[in-house]
Scaffold this motif. Structure first.
Motif, PDB file in Angstrom:
ATOM      1  N   UNK A  82      42.968  36.017  48.735  1.00 26.10           N
ATOM      2  CA  UNK A  82      42.263  37.298  48.621  1.00 26.10           C
ATOM      3  C   UNK A  82      41.810  37.551  47.182  1.00 26.10           C
ATOM      4  N   UNK A  83      40.572  38.017  47.041  1.00 29.14           N
ATOM      5  CA  UNK A  83      40.009  38.249  45.699  1.00 29.14           C
ATOM      6  C   UNK A  83      39.153  39.508  45.719  1.00 29.14           C
ATOM      7  N   UNK A  84      39.667  40.570  45.116  1.00 31.80           N
ATOM      8  CA  UNK A  84      38.941  41.836  45.013  1.00 31.80           C
ATOM      9  C   UNK A  84      38.306  41.964  43.639  1.00 31.80           C
ATOM     10  N   UNK A  85      37.131  42.588  43.594  1.00 30.73           N
ATOM     11  CA  UNK A  85      36.492  42.833  42.295  1.00 30.73           C
ATOM     12  C   UNK A  85      37.148  44.002  41.580  1.00 30.73           C
ATOM     13  N   UNK A  86      37.488  45.036  42.348  1.00 33.06           N
ATOM     14  CA  UNK A  86      38.054  46.243  41.757  1.00 33.06           C
ATOM     15  C   UNK A  86      39.471  46.043  41.270  1.00 33.06           C
ATOM     16  N   UNK A  87      39.747  46.501  40.053  1.00 29.31           N
ATOM     17  CA  UNK A  87      41.089  46.466  39.472  1.00 29.31           C
ATOM     18  C   UNK A  87      41.142  47.503  38.372  1.00 29.31           C
ATOM     19  N   UNK A  88      42.155  48.369  38.419  1.00 28.52           N
ATOM     20  CA  UNK A  88      42.221  49.446  37.425  1.00 28.52           C
ATOM     21  C   UNK A  88      42.406  48.908  36.015  1.00 28.52           C
ATOM     22  N   UNK A  89      43.167  47.799  35.889  1.00 25.82           N
ATOM     23  CA  UNK A  89      43.432  47.249  34.556  1.00 25.82           C
ATOM     24  C   UNK A  89      42.462  46.148  34.154  1.00 25.82           C
ATOM     25  N   UNK A  90      41.779  45.543  35.143  1.00 22.50           N
ATOM     26  CA  UNK A  90      40.941  44.396  34.820  1.00 22.50           C
ATOM     27  C   UNK A  90      39.852  44.242  35.885  1.00 22.50           C
ATOM     28  N   UNK A  91      38.819  45.115  35.857  1.00 27.23           N
ATOM     29  CA  UNK A  91      37.727  44.985  36.831  1.00 27.23           C
ATOM     30  C   UNK A  91      37.051  43.612  36.718  1.00 27.23           C
ATOM     31  N   UNK A  92      36.720  43.042  37.865  1.00 29.62           N
ATOM     32  CA  UNK A  92      36.060  41.743  37.879  1.00 29.62           C
ATOM     33  C   UNK A  92      36.965  40.578  37.554  1.00 29.62           C
ATOM     34  N   UNK A  93      38.263  40.793  37.676  1.00 28.20           N
ATOM     35  CA  UNK A  93      39.245  39.781  37.285  1.00 28.20           C
ATOM     36  C   UNK A  93      39.028  38.415  37.937  1.00 28.20           C
ATOM     37  N   UNK A  94      38.735  38.315  39.235  1.00 28.30           N
ATOM     38  CA  UNK A  94      38.618  36.985  39.836  1.00 28.30           C
ATOM     39  C   UNK A  94      37.554  36.087  39.224  1.00 28.30           C
ATOM     40  N   UNK A  95      36.508  36.691  38.643  1.00 30.03           N
ATOM     41  CA  UNK A  95      35.449  35.853  38.083  1.00 30.03           C
ATOM     42  C   UNK A  95      35.488  35.818  36.552  1.00 30.03           C
ATOM     43  N   UNK A 110      38.772  29.042  30.176  1.00 30.16           N
ATOM     44  CA  UNK A 110      38.224  27.763  29.707  1.00 30.16           C
ATOM     45  C   UNK A 110      36.898  27.453  30.413  1.00 30.16           C
ATOM     46  N   UNK A 111      36.023  28.465  30.428  1.00 29.01           N
ATOM     47  CA  UNK A 111      34.663  28.325  30.974  1.00 29.01           C
ATOM     48  C   UNK A 111      34.599  28.102  32.478  1.00 29.01           C
ATOM     49  N   UNK A 112      35.693  28.378  33.193  1.00 28.07           N
ATOM     50  CA  UNK A 112      35.686  28.286  34.650  1.00 28.07           C
ATOM     51  C   UNK A 112      36.238  29.595  35.208  1.00 28.07           C
ATOM     52  N   UNK A 113      35.574  30.208  36.190  1.00 23.91           N
ATOM     53  CA  UNK A 113      36.088  31.462  36.761  1.00 23.91           C
ATOM     54  C   UNK A 113      37.508  31.287  37.298  1.00 23.91           C
ATOM     55  N   UNK A 114      38.318  32.321  37.116  1.00 22.31           N
ATOM     56  CA  UNK A 114      39.723  32.240  37.508  1.00 22.31           C
ATOM     57  C   UNK A 114      39.894  31.891  38.975  1.00 22.31           C
ATOM     58  N   UNK A 115      39.073  32.481  39.857  1.00 21.66           N
ATOM     59  CA  UNK A 115      39.232  32.232  41.280  1.00 21.66           C
ATOM     60  C   UNK A 115      38.993  30.763  41.616  1.00 21.66           C
ATOM     61  N   UNK A 142      40.365  28.798  51.822  1.00 21.23           N
ATOM     62  CA  UNK A 142      39.215  29.699  51.846  1.00 21.23           C
ATOM     63  C   UNK A 142      39.508  30.915  50.971  1.00 21.23           C
ATOM     64  N   UNK A 143      38.522  31.343  50.212  1.00 24.28           N
ATOM     65  CA  UNK A 143      38.606  32.584  49.438  1.00 24.28           C
ATOM     66  C   UNK A 143      38.122  33.736  50.321  1.00 24.28           C
ATOM     67  N   UNK A 166      49.164  33.130  52.171  1.00 20.94           N
ATOM     68  CA  UNK A 166      48.531  34.053  51.237  1.00 20.94           C
ATOM     69  C   UNK A 166      48.840  33.603  49.811  1.00 20.94           C
ATOM     70  N   UNK A 167      47.819  33.124  49.108  1.00 18.42           N
ATOM     71  CA  UNK A 167      47.948  32.741  47.701  1.00 18.42           C
ATOM     72  C   UNK A 167      47.163  33.752  46.875  1.00 18.42           C
ATOM     73  N   UNK A 168      47.813  34.422  45.957  1.00 20.66           N
ATOM     74  CA  UNK A 168      47.162  35.465  45.181  1.00 20.66           C
ATOM     75  C   UNK A 168      46.017  34.899  44.336  1.00 20.66           C
ATOM     76  N   UNK A 169      44.915  35.641  44.285  1.00 22.65           N
ATOM     77  CA  UNK A 169      43.743  35.192  43.542  1.00 22.65           C
ATOM     78  C   UNK A 169      43.853  35.323  42.045  1.00 22.65           C
ATOM     79  N   UNK A 170      44.989  35.816  41.555  1.00 19.97           N
ATOM     80  CA  UNK A 170      45.173  35.933  40.101  1.00 19.97           C
ATOM     81  C   UNK A 170      46.293  35.028  39.597  1.00 19.97           C
TER      82      UNK A 170
END
Length: 252
Positions: free
Chosen positions: A10-23, A27-32, A52-53, A103-107
């Motif tokens: 699961x990968x949500x864009x919204x995050x109170x502490x870090x919006x857009x965290x999954x992308x 090291x020049x590669x998106x976290x997700x 699957x994401x 369920x593997x966390x996207x962060x």
């Protein structure tokens, strides 16, 4: 033929502490993408599995497709990653006869194949409804007393988890010191029918007190087993955490 495991991230864009965290770039590669590639290595041992994401955001979907990764959308307003992967399973994969839904966390960009392979093997060869991961720690009272570090009351002989808590358990009544305890690592493997049942239940009493959704399973009579691991994961909660992950990846 059964498919072994469906690994959903699961990968949500919204995050109170870090919006857009999954992308966010590591090291020049998106976290997700780091998470996906770490999980995907499981395919070498379980070739009928799938990774699957699951996202609710077009920006994350676009990045995943740019990198050639499998992604599906679940835009529903849900309260947890578990509910999001349940919807993804029901809508896209329930007819594919997977034995397990993981369920593997996207962060968790440091997730690795060995950890997931051990979890899959353990769960496929057990009778537990759910399987997860714990790490044995000797001493380290700072971590044990930290309410953000979830502790498991775990029987090493049977592999069974009896309870999870933010409190420093087990309690060393006689002050012996050095009593080992187990840190819970939040990767979950569900049997598909159990994931569906779990998401149909209301939050339970102990879950509401501790703010730990795995207690809903225990409060409703479901069993949780665990594998022990020495893996070092480093979840990303804030932009500052990216620096620490990059240091680990660079071998520092």
């Amino acid at each position: 033929m059964k498919q072994n495991a469906l690994i959903l991230i699961p990968a949500r864009f919204g995050s109170s502490r870090f919006p857009g965290k999954p992308i966010a770039k590591i090291l020049d590669k998106p976290m997700i993408i780091w998470v996906y590639e770490g999980a995907y290595k499981v395919i070498s041992k379980f070739p009928n599995s799938k990774v699957v994401i699951v996202t609710d955001d077009q920006r994350i979907e676009d990045v995943c497709r740019e990198w050639g990764k499998d992604v599906v959308r679940v835009d529903d307003d849900v309260s947890s990653g578990s509910e999001r992967i349940q919807l993804a399973y029901e809508r896209y994969y329930k007819d594919e006869n997977f034995d397990l839904v993981i369920n593997v966390q996207g962060d968790e960009p440091l997730v690795e194949e060995n950890l997931l392979s051990e979890l899959i093997s353990f769960h496929l060869n057990s009778d537990y409804d759910v399987a997860t991961v714990v790490k044995e720690i000797s001493g380290d009272q700072d971590q044990k007393n930290n309410p953000n570090k979830v502790k498991a009351i775990f029987n090493k002989d049977s592999g069974k988890c009896h309870y999870f808590s933010r409190a420093p358990v087990p309690f060393d009544r006689d002050g012996k010191g050095g009593v080992p305890w187990y840190l819970h690592i939040g990767v979950y493997s569900y049997r598909p029918n159990i994931l569906k049942k779990f998401c149909s239940l209301s939050p339970s009493l102990h879950e509401q007190f501790e703010c730990l959704e795995q207690l809903r399973l225990l409060d409703n009579g479901m069993s949780i087993g665990a594998v022990t691991s020495d893996v070092k994961l480093l979840g990303v909660d804030t932009p500052e955490d990216i620096v620490h992950v990059e240091e680990v990846l660079n071998g520092k």
